[in-house]
Scaffold this motif. Structure first.
Motif, PDB file in Angstrom:
ATOM      1  N   SER A  99      38.227  41.753  36.127  1.00  0.00           N
ATOM      2  CA  SER A  99      38.705  42.184  37.143  1.00  0.00           C
ATOM      3  C   SER A  99      36.965  41.932  38.359  1.00  0.00           C
ATOM      4  N   ARG A 123      35.105  43.593  41.858  1.00  0.00           N
ATOM      5  CA  ARG A 123      35.081  44.772  42.034  1.00  0.00           C
ATOM      6  C   ARG A 123      34.531  44.551  43.299  1.00  0.00           C
ATOM      7  N   MET A 162      37.067  48.930  45.899  1.00  0.00           N
ATOM      8  CA  MET A 162      38.129  49.428  44.536  1.00  0.00           C
ATOM      9  C   MET A 162      38.018  47.742  43.999  1.00  0.00           C
ATOM     10  N   MET A 206      45.372  44.687  38.282  1.00  0.00           N
ATOM     11  CA  MET A 206      44.754  45.770  39.227  1.00  0.00           C
ATOM     12  C   MET A 206      45.276  47.239  39.443  1.00  0.00           C
ATOM     13  N   HIS A 227      45.579  49.711  45.897  1.00  0.00           N
ATOM     14  CA  HIS A 227      44.783  50.783  45.868  1.00  0.00           C
ATOM     15  C   HIS A 227      45.372  51.782  46.215  1.00  0.00           C
ATOM     16  N   GLU A 241      46.720  53.530  43.599  1.00  0.00           N
ATOM     17  CA  GLU A 241      46.588  54.314  42.562  1.00  0.00           C
ATOM     18  C   GLU A 241      45.147  54.230  42.042  1.00  0.00           C
ATOM     19  N   GLN A 242      44.349  53.106  43.422  1.00  0.00           N
ATOM     20  CA  GLN A 242      43.202  53.722  42.257  1.00  0.00           C
ATOM     21  C   GLN A 242      42.626  54.907  43.162  1.00  0.00           C
ATOM     22  N   LYS A 243      42.420  55.520  44.249  1.00  0.00           N
ATOM     23  CA  LYS A 243      42.075  56.487  44.838  1.00  0.00           C
ATOM     24  C   LYS A 243      41.630  57.438  44.433  1.00  0.00           C
ATOM     25  N   TYR A 295      41.038  57.311  40.974  1.00  0.00           N
ATOM     26  CA  TYR A 295      39.912  57.331  40.055  1.00  0.00           C
ATOM     27  C   TYR A 295      38.440  57.826  40.922  1.00  0.00           C
ATOM     28  N   LEU A 310      35.197  52.869  34.841  1.00  0.00           N
ATOM     29  CA  LEU A 310      36.380  52.681  35.915  1.00  0.00           C
ATOM     30  C   LEU A 310      37.467  51.800  35.847  1.00  0.00           C
ATOM     31  N   GLU A 311      36.923  50.814  35.007  1.00  0.00           N
ATOM     32  CA  GLU A 311      36.943  49.480  35.262  1.00  0.00           C
ATOM     33  C   GLU A 311      37.987  49.317  34.039  1.00  0.00           C
ATOM     34  N   LEU A 358      41.282  51.945  34.064  1.00  0.00           N
ATOM     35  CA  LEU A 358      42.540  51.376  35.230  1.00  0.00           C
ATOM     36  C   LEU A 358      42.666  50.531  34.209  1.00  0.00           C
TER      37      LEU A 358
END
Length: 332
Positions: free
Chosen positions: A151, A153, A172, A274, A277, A279-281, A283, A318-319, A322
């Motif tokens: 991924s 960042r 993100m 991934m 955004h 959905e990532q928030k 985390y 976090l990676e 996710l």
């Protein structure tokens, strides 16, 4: 079709397309009636509006400027016609980067070098403050069962309204679903002039206010460390060859912010998809607390970590979470 003889006639032709008319009125924050009055000669645009009009019509810029120059009633064109973006990064700025890089401690070198470059870039790429968002996006370290870069960042970011100035709190992950991921995988630039119309032509996970984008790889000796991502709140902002050339030059300069080990060969990269955004928030909601907890945990293990080291550990944690989330979501 008869060629326009005045800038007002040219503008009338342009706004005969209803979508283009709406785009112009929204960009200039004026009413359609105001636009009609300009065309009919009932009123004249203020210098700042005329300057903005030229900027948001890159495909008609040359003709529009020529017709304006022929109309004496317009006034002092030196205050109206925008200068082309500087074609080159000033030589003295290169010297400043070399000096800063030589004198900055290792822990701060990446952030301080990127921040210095982005501050210079934002002034050249958006001199009229039309709305631009700059990100240095870097590859995450190799990981997983196959030891690959999985991924990217968003690392250091700056913006002009409608974006906030410092974008780092909004950072993100990006992956194979993004235009940045596509650029990393193919190792070549990606440019989208209209994200509303071209979003199906290539991967592009867009953010709010983003209308066009240009992304260039950050390279060293055939290896890649990440990308320089430039988003604009204007459509067709990257039509100008001078502007895209400048983005390329800044991407090349950003390579100085990275260490040699930060660059990866193409065979070391296998990006995954991934989550969005949104959905990532959830985390990232406790990101600062996670860094503090990591520093405390490492200290208890007699492995003290500074803020930069703890930051990396949290990003890696976090990676993984996710990636697992995206994998489970895919198999549902």
């Amino acid at each position: 079709m008869q060629e326009a003889e005045t800038w007002r006639e040219l503008l009338a032709t342009i706004i005969s397309d209803s979508k283009e008319k709406q785009r112009i009125t929204e960009a200039l924050n004026i009413t359609p009636i105001t636009l009609t009055r300009w065309i009919n000669g009932e009123s004249a645009p203020r210098p700042q509006n005329l300057r903005h009009l030229i900027t948001i019509l890159p495909l008609h810029r040359e003709k529009l400027v020529k017709l304006l120059q022929e109309e004496q009633s317009v006034g002092d064109l030196s205050q109206i016609i925008p200068e082309e973006s500087e074609r080159d990064i000033p030589a003295e700025f290169y010297a400043r980067i070399f000096t800063a890089r030589a004198s900055t401690t290792e822990n701060l070198r990446f952030w301080s070098t990127c921040n210095l470059i982005l501050q210079q870039a934002i002034g050249q790429l958006d001199p009229n403050r039309l709305g631009i968002c700059l990100w240095v996006v870097r590859c995450m370290p190799q990981s997983g069962p196959h030891n690959k870069v999985r991924s990217l960042r968003e690392s250091v970011g700056l913006g002009t309204p409608p974006w906030v100035g410092n974008l780092e709190q909004q950072a993100m992950f990006l992956g194979a679903e993004s235009l940045a991921g596509n650029v990393i995988t193919l190792c070549r630039p990606g440019i989208i002039q209209n994200l509303d119309e071209e979003h199906n032509l290539m991967p592009a996970q867009r953010v709010e206010n983003e209308k066009s984008a240009a992304i260039f790889p950050i390279l060293y000796a055939g290896r890649i460390a990440g990308v320089f991502l430039v988003s604009s709140a204007q459509y067709s902002y990257f039509v100008s060859q001078a502007r895209t050339s400048l983005v390329q030059k800044y991407a090349d300069l950003l390579a100085l912010a990275f260490e040699p080990e930060d660059f990866y060969a193409p065979e070391q990269i296998a990006l995954h998809v991934m989550p969005s955004h949104e959905e990532q928030k959830q985390y990232f909601s406790q990101f600062r607390q996670l860094i503090a907890d990591t520093m405390i945990t490492e200290a208890h293990r007699n492995r003290p970590a500074n803020n930069v080291q703890a930051d990396w550990k949290v990003w890696q944690r976090l990676e993984e979470e996710l990636l697992q989330y995206a994998s489970h979501k895919k198999t549902r």
